[in-house]
Structures are given as structure tokens and as C-alpha cells.
Design a protein around this motif. Structure first.
Motif, PDB file in Angstrom:
ATOM      1  N   THR A  92     153.977 -33.762 -19.944  1.00 34.87           N
ATOM      2  CA  THR A  92     153.541 -32.939 -21.075  1.00 34.87           C
ATOM      3  C   THR A  92     154.689 -32.069 -21.593  1.00 34.87           C
ATOM      4  O   THR A  92     154.826 -31.875 -22.801  1.00 34.87           O
ATOM      5  N   TYR A  93     155.512 -31.542 -20.693  1.00 26.61           N
ATOM      6  CA  TYR A  93     156.685 -30.787 -21.132  1.00 26.61           C
ATOM      7  C   TYR A  93     157.636 -31.689 -21.915  1.00 26.61           C
ATOM      8  O   TYR A  93     158.223 -31.267 -22.923  1.00 26.61           O
ATOM      9  N   PHE A  94     157.826 -32.917 -21.446  1.00 29.65           N
ATOM     10  CA  PHE A  94     158.693 -33.865 -22.153  1.00 29.65           C
ATOM     11  C   PHE A  94     158.132 -34.179 -23.541  1.00 29.65           C
ATOM     12  O   PHE A  94     158.881 -34.256 -24.528  1.00 29.65           O
ATOM     13  N   ILE A  95     156.817 -34.400 -23.629  1.00 30.94           N
ATOM     14  CA  ILE A  95     156.199 -34.675 -24.931  1.00 30.94           C
ATOM     15  C   ILE A  95     156.455 -33.515 -25.883  1.00 30.94           C
ATOM     16  O   ILE A  95     156.872 -33.716 -27.037  1.00 30.94           O
ATOM     17  N   ASN A  96     156.222 -32.303 -25.416  1.00 24.21           N
ATOM     18  CA  ASN A  96     156.421 -31.146 -26.284  1.00 24.21           C
ATOM     19  C   ASN A  96     157.872 -30.991 -26.701  1.00 24.21           C
ATOM     20  O   ASN A  96     158.173 -30.637 -27.850  1.00 24.21           O
ATOM     21  N   SER A  97     158.780 -31.250 -25.779  1.00 23.33           N
ATOM     22  CA  SER A  97     160.205 -31.129 -26.102  1.00 23.33           C
ATOM     23  C   SER A  97     160.623 -32.159 -27.141  1.00 23.33           C
ATOM     24  O   SER A  97     161.373 -31.849 -28.082  1.00 23.33           O
ATOM     25  N   LEU A  98     160.123 -33.378 -27.015  1.00 23.69           N
ATOM     26  CA  LEU A  98     160.438 -34.410 -28.008  1.00 23.69           C
ATOM     27  C   LEU A  98     159.793 -34.073 -29.353  1.00 23.69           C
ATOM     28  O   LEU A  98     160.421 -34.252 -30.410  1.00 23.69           O
ATOM     29  N   LEU A  99     158.566 -33.579 -29.339  1.00 27.10           N
ATOM     30  CA  LEU A  99     157.919 -33.199 -30.597  1.00 27.10           C
ATOM     31  C   LEU A  99     158.699 -32.100 -31.310  1.00 27.10           C
ATOM     32  O   LEU A  99     158.861 -32.129 -32.538  1.00 27.10           O
ATOM     33  N   ARG A 100     159.192 -31.118 -30.550  1.00 24.87           N
ATOM     34  CA  ARG A 100     160.004 -30.068 -31.180  1.00 24.87           C
ATOM     35  C   ARG A 100     161.274 -30.656 -31.791  1.00 24.87           C
ATOM     36  O   ARG A 100     161.701 -30.242 -32.879  1.00 24.87           O
ATOM     37  N   ALA A 101     161.867 -31.629 -31.105  1.00 26.91           N
ATOM     38  CA  ALA A 101     163.057 -32.284 -31.646  1.00 26.91           C
ATOM     39  C   ALA A 101     162.751 -33.053 -32.922  1.00 26.91           C
ATOM     40  O   ALA A 101     163.638 -33.284 -33.747  1.00 26.91           O
ATOM     41  N   LEU A 102     161.480 -33.426 -33.084  1.00 23.59           N
ATOM     42  CA  LEU A 102     161.034 -34.128 -34.299  1.00 23.59           C
ATOM     43  C   LEU A 102     160.461 -33.156 -35.333  1.00 23.59           C
ATOM     44  O   LEU A 102     159.795 -33.571 -36.279  1.00 23.59           O
ATOM     45  N   ASP A 103     160.708 -31.860 -35.139  1.00 22.83           N
ATOM     46  CA  ASP A 103     160.314 -30.803 -36.077  1.00 22.83           C
ATOM     47  C   ASP A 103     158.825 -30.509 -36.088  1.00 22.83           C
ATOM     48  O   ASP A 103     158.296 -29.960 -37.066  1.00 22.83           O
ATOM     49  N   PHE A 104     158.119 -30.837 -35.008  1.00 22.24           N
ATOM     50  CA  PHE A 104     156.742 -30.384 -34.845  1.00 22.24           C
ATOM     51  C   PHE A 104     156.749 -28.978 -34.253  1.00 22.24           C
ATOM     52  O   PHE A 104     157.744 -28.526 -33.687  1.00 22.24           O
ATOM     53  N   THR A 105     155.607 -28.313 -34.360  1.00 18.92           N
ATOM     54  CA  THR A 105     155.393 -27.041 -33.671  1.00 18.92           C
ATOM     55  C   THR A 105     154.240 -27.258 -32.703  1.00 18.92           C
ATOM     56  O   THR A 105     153.069 -27.120 -33.061  1.00 18.92           O
ATOM     57  N   PRO A 106     154.540 -27.630 -31.452  1.00 18.15           N
ATOM     58  CA  PRO A 106     153.479 -28.038 -30.530  1.00 18.15           C
ATOM     59  C   PRO A 106     153.005 -26.921 -29.615  1.00 18.15           C
ATOM     60  O   PRO A 106     153.714 -25.954 -29.332  1.00 18.15           O
TER      61      PRO A 106
END
Length: 577
Positions: A164-178
Motif C-alpha cells: 500500500t505504501y508503494f501504491i501511494n508512492s507511485l500514485l504521487r509520482a503520477l501526480d495523484f493526491t492519495p
């Protein structure tokens, strides 16, 4: 451990969790909720609801109080406190209704009686907070607190937190706000709140989802444990995508058998809980889940990662894990410092270059699962050039090199000192394989114990695994809870000594308690070239003994012991401080 607490019955043993609710909720009529949950009709007048609570101490004005039966008390016993705090209606069962009968402080407060109130908690919370999640194939629910976000769920025995931490980190790299809901903390856009359960109660889950949307978050990832599924903590939530890591022996104190444990996990992979799935098929449980899931499945294999580490040939691993071709496969693994880089290859020929700074084959598997889950959901949404965007994010942000508290967390480099949450045989084996140095003179020193009032059958297995893979074994206390600590240690010691004697490992096995003393002894025995692994508690900062919480943080104790012995620990990361 904190991840295996029983369901609430209206009062929680160590204080209510901080209230995390949206500031604005459109009031809903009690009459409509009663019809939704099948409560008998009565005159509800104009009662309106803006919140839902299972804990009488967390009730706010205009709340619905859910008075549930618990292991030792019934939530109805606290209904008076709930009403005094502002509850305007109560849902309970027949036993609760009898406890509430003729109580003067409840005069005029509607009481809705249903056969199984726990079964309607998620429905009620989703209705009040407007978090019925329509997902990809329909519009978001109406109302200012509807959860129009991408929702990611991760389940399995090991790896949920890191994934879940990895998912959030990748989403932030894709300009999401998770946002994030998990074992360690809750991230809802404005600071972190420590977690008490792997997955909060469903009332809190729906309130959190509404809060996240209100704060402008556009995605959220959540750990979903077997306890969460058994105790209805994610009822009423439909995830856009669910991921599966693995299944190994754990929590049999709750489930009884591995078959029941699997069946509970499999509940997440039906159309009422998730729209699609990514399933790791490295073991027979994953392969079975991929065959039986009632939603579209993308499969992932990471067996190539583990062949060299466990000393097996590729053919042996392939044979043990079945012949099925997967949709995605980990290939070309190379060491990169403590971590690794690898190629993630699709059956259709597409590839991604991925790396992680965290050690171990399991973190390669966690990173691969996070990538495929994000990729699959973005592609399902019809986003353009998704593969190219994900690769650019991986290259420019290195999203999988991050500190996950208590998960293979590096506390010192000379000696290498690591704190990890591994608390079952499989996780311990993976962690020990991951930390073994290639230096011929380096030894591995392990400090660990087993949790009380949990699956006792895994204790000697844990001892045997550590005796096989560590050079110095220090057995100590984890969280004894109400069980005798010495008897827990004895179970683990028996497994360790039997394995050590029968297979003539010649490893040193010690019993040292309390835990802080065991950590000090491990550092005293270490040289700069050695590895110290303190396993079992990870990020946890309290040790429960006979109902009393004692302050104990493995990371703080390990840092102090390193300094005491003349070594220099790593700086404290901001997420821990």
C-alpha cells in the motif's frame, strides 16, 4: 498484536480512535435508513442523521449509535452515554433491545432492532456518509461526501503494508493526491494519525473515505486483513481494484484452518467488494484464487525472484508453483545496493524497468504488485499512454525506495541493523534470506518472539525457521497479552532447539528477556560486518502484558543499544519521529 483485535462492542479497551470525519455531511432521514437495513417500521418523525458510531465515547450530535454484542459486553450497556453525547437513534439486536427496555434516558429515542446488527454497519455508514462507491462503470454517488476516488485494496498474509505504501508512492509520482488506511497510520491529506487496527471499523472507513474526498484526495489504498473481512470492517465499500500478495500460516486462532483462512481472503474478490483484481500466483493459494475469483483477474508471477535466494532451480520453482502462464512476470533481477532492479514483462510483450531500495525478494514482489495494480486500473479507466507515464514516474521518482516504518527498516549500517514486522514462519524466512550478507565472515543475529493468545501452532515452526537461517538466535517476548510469557518462549525455544539439534546446525540459541535486554545483547554480540534483525513488532510502540501497555519501540531500543556499544545508528526518519 494490534492487527488481531476483536470487533468492538461499543467501548474499546484502550480508548477510542481519533475522530476523522468530514466537516460537511448532507443529513439523511432515519426512516430511509430503517427501510434500507430492514428494520421494522415505526414513527421516526423527522429524525436526521449526519454520523454513525460504534463507540459511545466517539458519538457526536445527530449520530446513529450501533449497539452491538461483543465478546464480554453488549454495546447497549453504553447507550445512555451515547444518547447523552448526542446520538439520536440506536440500532441493536433483540438482546440489546431487552437491555434498553424502559430506560428513562432513552425516552423518545428510536431503537431499530435487526437480527444481526453487525451485518448492517457498513450499509448504514455508507448511506449516512454517501460513500456508496459507483467505481468505473457508473457515476459517483450523490452528495458532498460521496467517495469518487480510485480505491485500491491489498490483502494477503505478508506484504500488505509495504504494497500500500508503494501504491501511494507511485500514485504521487503520477501526480495523484492519495490517502492511506493501514496498519501503521492513516493518511487523509493533513498529517498522519496512528492506526490501532489493520483496517478500522466500517464506520470509520466510510467516514475516512468521505473525509478524503472532502479534502480533495483522488485515490486511496487500504490494507484489508482477514479480520477486517470476518468482522465486516469493509462492508459497503467497493474497491476499484484488489491485490493479493500471498497466503501462509497465520491467524489460525481465528480461522481454524488454512482452508477457512483462504475462504475469508477470497471474499474480497467478488463483485460486491471489488471490480477487478491483480493476484500474485507464486503459490497454489494464489493460483486457486485466480481461478475462482468472480471478477476480472490479472495474474502476476515473481517466482524468478526467489530461485537463487532459496537455493532452488528455476525448474523446481516452476514445478512447485504450477504451469500457468501469467499476465505479468518478474524477470532479470539484479542487485542494486541493498535493493534490486528488475524487468516486469507482460505476456503481450510490453515491459517496464522497476527498482526498489528495500531488500528482499518479497519487496520485489510487493513493488511488482503495486505497479501492475496501478497500471491495470489506469488502463481500465481508458487513460492514454499509461505504460509510458508509469515508466517515466518510475525513472524520475524512484517511488519504491522509501522508508516503510517497521518494514525492513534500516536502523544501522555497521553492523547492519534492521527492524521488521515478520511474525510468522514464512515472513521470518523471507526476512532472514533477505538480510544474509555475502561477506563470508558475516553472521546473522536475530531477536524475536511470538505473540500471546494467537495461533500457538506457528510458534515451534518460527523457532525452527530461525534456527536454520540465523547464526545466533535470541528468543524473547513479543506481546504476551494475557498469556504466560515464559510458556510462549518455551514453545518457540522447543522448535528452535529441536531443529538445531536434529540438523546439527551448531547455531547459538539464547533466551533473554525482557525484550530491551535481548536487543542490547544482540548488539553486544555483533561486529561491524554482522547483521542484526529484530523481528516481530515492527512499528509498534507498546508491548501489552496482562492488560497493561508498556512503552517499547524496537527501533528506539536498537538505536540506543548501538550507541551504547560504540556504533552509529542511522538518523531517525521524519515519518517515525
Amino acid at each position: 498484536m494490534s492487527t488481531t483485535e476483536p470487533p468492538s462492542s461499543g467501548r474499546q479497551p484502550s480508548g477510542a480512535e481519533p475522530s476523522l470525519r468530514p466537516a460537511r455531511v448532507t443529513p439523511v432521514p432515519l426512516s430511509a435508513l430503517a427501510e434500507l437495513i430492514g428494520a421494522p417500521a415505526q414513527d421516526f418523525g423527522t429524525v436526521l442523521l449526519t454520523g454513525v458510531s460504534l463507540d459511545s465515547r466517539a458519538v457526536e450530535p445527530a449520530d446513529l449509535y450501533l449497539a452491538l454484542p461483543g465478546a464480554s459486553t453488549h454495546g447497549a450497556q453504553y447507550a445512555g452515554q451515547a444518547v447523552a453525547a448526542g446520538a439520536v437513534a440506536i440500532v441493536t439486536d433483540d438482546d440489546g433491545a431487552r437491555l434498553l427496555h424502559d430506560l428513562p434516558e432513552l425516552a423518545g429515542v428510536p431503537v431499530l432492532v435487526v437480527p444481526s446488527p453487525r451485518g448492517v454497519v457498513g450499509t448504514a455508514a455508507a448511506f449516512v456518509y454517501g460513500t456508496g462507491h459507483a467505481g468505473l462503470d457508473g457515476p459517483p454517488s450523490e452528495g458532498p461526501s460521496a467517495a469518487a476516488m480510485e480505491l485500491y485494496a491489498v490483502t494477503g498474509t505478508n506484504g500488505k503494508t509495504t504494497t500500500t505504501y508503494f501504491i501511494n508512492s507511485l500514485l504521487r509520482a503520477l501526480d495523484f493526491t492519495p490517502g492511506l488506511i493501514g496498519t501503521i497510520e492513516i493518511l487523509a491529506g493533513a498529517g498522519a494519525v496512528p492506526s490501532r487496527l489493520t483496517t478500522p471499523e466500517s464506520t470509520d472507513v466510510h467516514a475516512l473515505l468521505a473525509l478524503m474526498r472532502e479534502r480533495g484526495l483522488d485515490a486511496a489504498s487500504m490494507e484489508v486483513s482477514s479480520h477486517a473481512l470476518s468482522f465486516h470492517r469493509v462492508d459497503g465499500v467497493q474497491f476499484d481494484i484488489a491485490g493479493f500478495t500471498n497466503l501462509t500460516q497465520d491467524h489460525l486462532d481465528l480461522h481454524g484452518t488454512m482452508e477457512e483462512y483462504f475462504a475469508t481472503k477470497a471474499k474480497l474478490f467478488g463483485p460486491h467488494r471489488a471490480r477487478r483484481a491483480v493476484i500474485t500466483v507464486d503459490d497454489s493459494w494464489g493460483q486457486r484464487l485466480a481461478r475462482e475469483a468472480a471478477i476480472p483477474v490479472t495474474t502476476l508471477r515473481t517466482v524468478e525472484v526467489s530461485t537463487a535466494e532459496v537455493g532452488q532451480s528455476r525448474e523446481a520453482v516452476e514445478q512447485s508453483n504450477g504451469p500457468e502462464q501469467s499476465d505479468w512476470q518478474v524477470r532479470q533481477v539484479e542487485k542494486r545496493g541493498l535493493g534490486s532492479s528488475f524487468i516486469l514483462a507482460a505476456a503481450d510483450g510490453r515491459t517496464l524497468r522497476v527498482s526498489t531500495g528495500l531488500p528482499g525478494s518479497f519487496n520485489i514482489a510487493n513493488a511488482a504488485l503495486a505497479v501492475v495494480m496501478v497500471l491495470q486500473l489506469q488502463e481500465a479507466r481508458g487513460e492514454s499512454a499509461v505504460l509510458k507515464r508509469v515508466q517515466a514516474a518510475l525513472d524520475s521518482h524512484d517511488p519504491f525506495t522509501l522508508a516503510v516504518p517497521g518494514r525492513m527498516q534500516l536502523v544501522g549500517k555497521s553492523p547492519t541493523a534492521i527492524v521488521d514486522f515478520a511474525h510468522n514462519p514464512d515472513a521470518l524466512e523471507r526476512a532472514l534470506v533477505a538480510v544474509r550478507s555475502s561477506e563470508p565472515e558475516s553472521k546473522v543475529i536475530v531477536v524475536f518472539g511470538a505473540t500471546g493468545q494467537r495461533d500457538a501452532g506457528k510458534r515451534p515452526k518460527m523457532g525452527a525457521v530461525v534456527a536454520r537461517l540465523a547464526d545466533v538466535v535470541i528468543i524473547t517476548d513479543d506481546d504476551p497479552h494475557d498469556e504466560d510469557a515464559a510458556s510462549i518462549r518455551a514453545d518457540v525455544l522447543q522448535g528452535a532447539r529441536n531443529a538445531n539439534d536434529e540438523q546439527a546446525f551448531g547455531h547459538e540459541i539464547l533466551e533473554i528477556f525482557p525484550r530491551a535486554d535481548a536487543i542490547v545483547r544482540a548488539v553486544e554480540l555483533a561486529g561491524p560486518q554482522d547483521v542484526i534483525l529484530v523481528a516481530g513488532r515492527g512499528h509498534e510502540v507498546w508491548q501489552e502484558v496482562k492488560g497493561v501497555n508498556h512503552s517499547l519501540d524496537d527501533r528506539a531500543e536498537l538505536r540506543a543499544a548501538l550507541r551504547r556499544c560504540g556504533f552509529t545508528p542511522e538518523p531517525v526518519p521524519g515519518i517515525e519521529s
